[in-house]
Each structure stands twice: as structure tokens, then as C-alpha cells.
Design a protein around this motif. Structure first.
Motif, PDB file in Angstrom:
ATOM      1  N   ALA A 138      -3.084 -13.052  -9.451  1.00 22.27           N
ATOM      2  CA  ALA A 138      -2.676 -12.631  -8.199  1.00 22.27           C
ATOM      3  C   ALA A 138      -2.064 -11.099  -8.658  1.00 22.27           C
ATOM      4  O   ALA A 138      -2.239 -10.432  -7.789  1.00 22.27           O
ATOM      5  CB  ALA A 138      -1.452 -13.552  -7.574  1.00 22.27           C
ATOM      6  N   GLY A 139      -1.390 -11.043  -9.847  1.00 27.71           N
ATOM      7  CA  GLY A 139      -0.744  -9.735 -10.261  1.00 27.71           C
ATOM      8  C   GLY A 139      -1.946  -8.588 -10.214  1.00 27.71           C
ATOM      9  O   GLY A 139      -1.973  -7.633  -9.677  1.00 27.71           O
ATOM     10  N   SER A 140      -3.099  -9.253 -10.944  1.00 24.90           N
ATOM     11  CA  SER A 140      -4.216  -8.204 -10.979  1.00 24.90           C
ATOM     12  C   SER A 140      -4.795  -7.949  -9.890  1.00 24.90           C
ATOM     13  O   SER A 140      -5.327  -6.738  -9.484  1.00 24.90           O
ATOM     14  CB  SER A 140      -5.286  -8.910 -12.042  1.00 24.90           C
ATOM     15  N   MET A 141      -4.981  -8.763  -9.041  1.00 25.66           N
ATOM     16  CA  MET A 141      -5.737  -8.569  -7.602  1.00 25.66           C
ATOM     17  C   MET A 141      -5.044  -7.707  -6.769  1.00 25.66           C
ATOM     18  O   MET A 141      -5.572  -7.193  -5.940  1.00 25.66           O
ATOM     19  CB  MET A 141      -6.164 -10.007  -6.960  1.00 25.66           C
ATOM     20  N   LEU A 142      -3.514  -7.849  -6.787  1.00 23.73           N
ATOM     21  CA  LEU A 142      -2.572  -7.384  -5.828  1.00 23.73           C
ATOM     22  C   LEU A 142      -2.249  -5.990  -6.210  1.00 23.73           C
ATOM     23  O   LEU A 142      -1.565  -5.370  -5.643  1.00 23.73           O
ATOM     24  CB  LEU A 142      -1.432  -7.895  -5.559  1.00 23.73           C
TER      25      LEU A 142
ATOM     26  N   ARG B 177      -0.209  -0.344  -4.896  1.00 24.45           N
ATOM     27  CA  ARG B 177      -0.323   1.343  -4.889  1.00 24.45           C
ATOM     28  C   ARG B 177      -0.468   1.751  -3.576  1.00 24.45           C
ATOM     29  O   ARG B 177      -0.065   2.688  -3.204  1.00 24.45           O
ATOM     30  CB  ARG B 177      -1.563   1.743  -5.729  1.00 24.45           C
ATOM     31  N   ILE B 178      -1.107   0.964  -2.601  1.00 26.04           N
ATOM     32  CA  ILE B 178      -1.400   1.328  -1.253  1.00 26.04           C
ATOM     33  C   ILE B 178       0.080   1.380  -0.514  1.00 26.04           C
ATOM     34  O   ILE B 178       0.513   2.197   0.145  1.00 26.04           O
ATOM     35  CB  ILE B 178      -2.388   0.335  -0.578  1.00 26.04           C
TER      36      ILE B 178
ATOM     37  N   LEU C 136       3.545 -14.828  -5.307  1.00 27.53           N
ATOM     38  CA  LEU C 136       4.088 -16.164  -5.688  1.00 27.53           C
ATOM     39  C   LEU C 136       3.177 -17.316  -4.606  1.00 27.53           C
ATOM     40  O   LEU C 136       2.660 -18.326  -5.191  1.00 27.53           O
ATOM     41  CB  LEU C 136       5.786 -16.486  -5.339  1.00 27.53           C
ATOM     42  N   LYS C 137       2.945 -16.812  -3.256  1.00 27.76           N
ATOM     43  CA  LYS C 137       2.241 -17.756  -2.546  1.00 27.76           C
ATOM     44  C   LYS C 137       0.932 -17.844  -3.144  1.00 27.76           C
ATOM     45  O   LYS C 137       0.314 -18.904  -3.145  1.00 27.76           O
ATOM     46  CB  LYS C 137       2.072 -17.058  -1.213  1.00 27.76           C
ATOM     47  N   PHE C 138       0.166 -16.688  -3.520  1.00 27.37           N
ATOM     48  CA  PHE C 138      -1.159 -16.606  -4.197  1.00 27.37           C
ATOM     49  C   PHE C 138      -1.051 -17.754  -5.476  1.00 27.37           C
ATOM     50  O   PHE C 138      -2.152 -18.556  -5.590  1.00 27.37           O
ATOM     51  CB  PHE C 138      -1.638 -15.631  -4.749  1.00 27.37           C
TER      52      PHE C 138
END
Length: 374
Positions: free
Chosen positions: A96-100, A105-106, A14-16
Motif C-alpha cells: 500500500a505504501g508503494s502504491m499510494l 505527492r499529489i 491501513l485500510k488497504f
């Protein structure tokens, strides 16, 4: 694990998304400001153009003033800004969802590791970037933790077995003495003394191993050549008893560490070389030297030919080479394990190599002491 007392906050996604939308809105506002400053602000109140009248004079033509243009410009500008806000929020949310996704996974792998599941790996696909480097580092850490945990479990099992053996023998001897009061107590006491001494020896070895692993010792300059001489002199009676000749050579090799631990390391190596040797006419060679930024201690002995797969297991706790027959100097199977721990505690390495003529060559490499070391 202590519960997290911090209050929940907005998600990073959300922040992103909000940050992405704010950047788009700011860019749109700057663009509108440029349009306003360099176009609308310099529109004249009236424009004079030739009308073709006989007198030839220009006549004024009415055009909208700045206020009219501002009122006409404001609604579409507001609509554009609203559209940019929606595009920024929606696009930022999905971006953001794609980048995060790798970070998610980590995080899942971290939770599994916290639950004592060390076999899980992330195996993040794609080209190398910050997230891939983080995932690869985490996978490497998990692999090391899993190997260390397995080693600790094997060590605990072996230590329990080794400690249980003298205790079981002691219990058996006491039971025999109780059931046979007329038995010679002198023989019983002697056997109990030997068994108890072995249990004490094993316990002291375990304590020394723990001390080396914790690195709880004072560091000072230590000359390995002097330590090698002291260790060989101490073990010379044992070598003469077993018909083994000890040869020492080398040069000054100064490192930084604990004198007591490095003496124990050298003593263990020389003791192993004497015990695991041929019965008569065996040799042990101890040498020291400096090689660039490292100093070396090498101990090699004659003996039976060792297969490479066996050599790689000798540093495991409670391994005793080609046979596990206990003798008066057989040790407790922690000699090379202690050597490895002491070497690692001194930021060094341990290398074992089977000699072609038979026997073993052990090389310990430690960092050389700096020139200004006192």
C-alpha cells in the motif's frame, strides 16, 4: 478556509493493508475448506487389506478416524493461517505504501497550491496509469491557474495605471485652477469633461469585460451578418471622417448567444480596424460565413505591417498596436481583450493574423446554432 470538523479515521494505507490481509485469509480458509471437504471427509473408518493368511480373508487394519485427523490437522492449519495473517498485514502495508506514494505527492502539491504556491509541479515518473493521469491533469490545472493568476495581476496593475492617469490629470487641473483663480474656467471645464469621459469609458469597458467573463447573459439565436451590418452603419461616419472605406460581404451566420455582447464584439473589431488604419485611402472588409459546425466573422484592415511578435500581444489588455498615442478615438486599450472575453464566453475562438500587405485580419469563430433553435 473552513476547518474540517470530521473526526480522524484510519489511513487509507491501513485500510488497504487490512483488506489485503483479509483477502489472503479468506483465500486460505477456502483452500482449507477444499482440503477438508474433498480429502478428510471421505477417509473411511477402517481399511481392509489382504494379509496372506491361509484362509485368504482380509483382516482389518486400524487407521486414524476423522476426529483424530481433525485434531492433528487443526494446529498446523491455525499456524498457517496465522502466518498468512502476518504476511498479509506486513506485505499489504508495504504494498500500500508503494502504491499510494504517488497520491502522497499529489496531496503535497495540493497543499502547496492551497497555500498560493502555483509554481510547483508533480512531474510523476513512470508509465501512464490512473495516478499518472491524475498527476498530469493536476499539473495542467496548476499551469493554467498560474497563467491566469499572472494575467489577472498584470490586468489589475494595468487597470490601476489606466485609472490613475485620468484621476491624476483631474487633480492637476484642479490644483492649477485653485492656484490661478483668474484662469479661464471654460477651457478647464472642457478638459475636465474630456478626462472624466475617458475615465467613464474605461470603467464601462471594465464592467463589460467582467460581464463577459461571468457569462451572465441570456442566449438566443443571433445572425452575425445582421450584426455586422448594424456595426458598420453605426461606425460609417467615423470611417468617412478618417477617409476609410468599409466593405461588407458574406452570408447568413447564425449562432447562439447575447445579441448585445456580440454587437459589442463586432463594433470593437470594426472600430479598431478604422482607427488603426492608414490616414487616407484605407479599407476595412467585414465578412461572415458558415464553415461546418462553426460560423465566422472576419474583419481585416489595411495599415502598417505588423511583426508576428506584436500581433500575439494585441489581445492583452491596454495594448494599442504600433503606437500608444491617445487621440479622440484611440479607445482605452481593452477592445481586443473584450472581444476575446466575449468570444470565449460564447465558446468561440479569436485568431489574429498579420496581413502581408499590411494591417491585420481578425477572425472570430463561434458554434453554429442548432437547426431547431428558435
Amino acid at each position: 478556509m473552513m476547518p474540517d470538523a470530521r473526526k480522524p479515521g484510519p489511513s487509507v494505507r491501513l485500510k488497504f493493508a487490512l483488506s489485503y490481509a483479509a483477502v489472503i485469509l479468506l483465500t486460505g480458509l477456502l483452500l482449507l475448506a477444499v482440503v477438508w471437504l474433498f480429502l478428510l471427509r471421505y477417509v473411511p473408518e477402517q481399511i481392509y487389506i489382504p494379509t496372506g493368511e491361509p484362509d485368504g480373508g482380509p483382516s482389518p487394519v486400524f487407521v486414524p478416524n476423522q476426529s483424530d485427523l481433525a485434531r492433528a490437522f487443526a494446529p498446523p492449519a491455525a499456524a498457517v493461517m496465522g502466518a498468512l495473517l502476518i504476511i498479509g498485514l506486513v506485505g499489504g502495508w508495504f504494498l500500500a505504501g508503494s502504491m499510494l506514494a504517488p497520491l502522497r505527492r499529489i496531496t503535497d502539491a495540493t497543499r502547496l497550491a492551497a497555500g498560493a504556491s502555483l509554481s510547483h509541479r508533480i512531474h510523476l515518473e513512470g508509465r501512464r496509469d490512473e495516478f499518472r493521469e491524475l498527476a498530469d491533469s493536476f499539473d495542467t490545472m496548476l499551469a493554467r491557474l498560474e497563467a491566469h493568476n499572472a494575467e489577472q495581476q498584470r490586468f489589475a496593475a494595468n487597470a490601476s495605471h489606466e485609472l490613475r492617469t485620468p484621476l491624476a490629470i483631474t487633480q492637476t487641473l484642479l490644483d492649477v485652477a485653485r492656484d490661478d483663480p483668474d484662469r479661464d474656467n471654460g477651457e478647464l471645464v472642457e478638459r475636465l469633461r474630456v478626462v472624466n469621459g475617458r475615465a467613464i469609458e474605461l470603467t464601462e469597458a471594465l464592467l463589460l469585460l467582467s460581464r463577459a467573463d461571468q457569462r451572465s447573459f441570456t442566449r438566443r439565436p443571433v445572425d452575425l451578418s445582421l450584426i455586422a451590418e448594424e456595426a458598420t452603419e453605426t461606425l460609417l461616419p467615423l470611417a468617412e471622417k478618417r477617409g476609410v472605406t468599409i466593405e461588407t460581404s458574406g452570408e447568413v451566420a447564425v449562432t447562439i448567444g447575447s445579441y448585445a455582447l456580440l454587437l459589442q464584439l463586432t463594433t470593437n473589431l470594426v472600430h479598431n480596424a478604422i482607427v488603426h488604419n492608414v490616414r487616407e485611402g484605407g479599407t476595412v472588409r467585414v465578412s461572415t460565413g458558415a464553415r461546418g459546425f462553426a460560423v465566422e466573422l472576419t474583419v481585416e484592415n489595411s495599415g502598417e505591417r505588423l511583426p508576428p511578435d506584436l500581433v500575439s500581444t494585441l489581445i492583452e489588455p491596454f495594448q494599442r498596436g504600433t503606437d500608444r498615442i491617445r487621440s479622440d478615438h484611440a479607445g482605452v486599450g481593452l477592445g481586443l481583450a473584450i472581444v476575446k472575453s466575449i468570444a470565449q464566453a460564447h465558446d468561440g475562438t479569436l485568431e489574429l493574423t498579420a496581413r502581408e500587405a499590411g494591417g491585420l485580419r481578425v477572425t472570430v469563430r463561434l458554434p453554429v446554432a442548432p437547426p431547431d433553435a428558435n
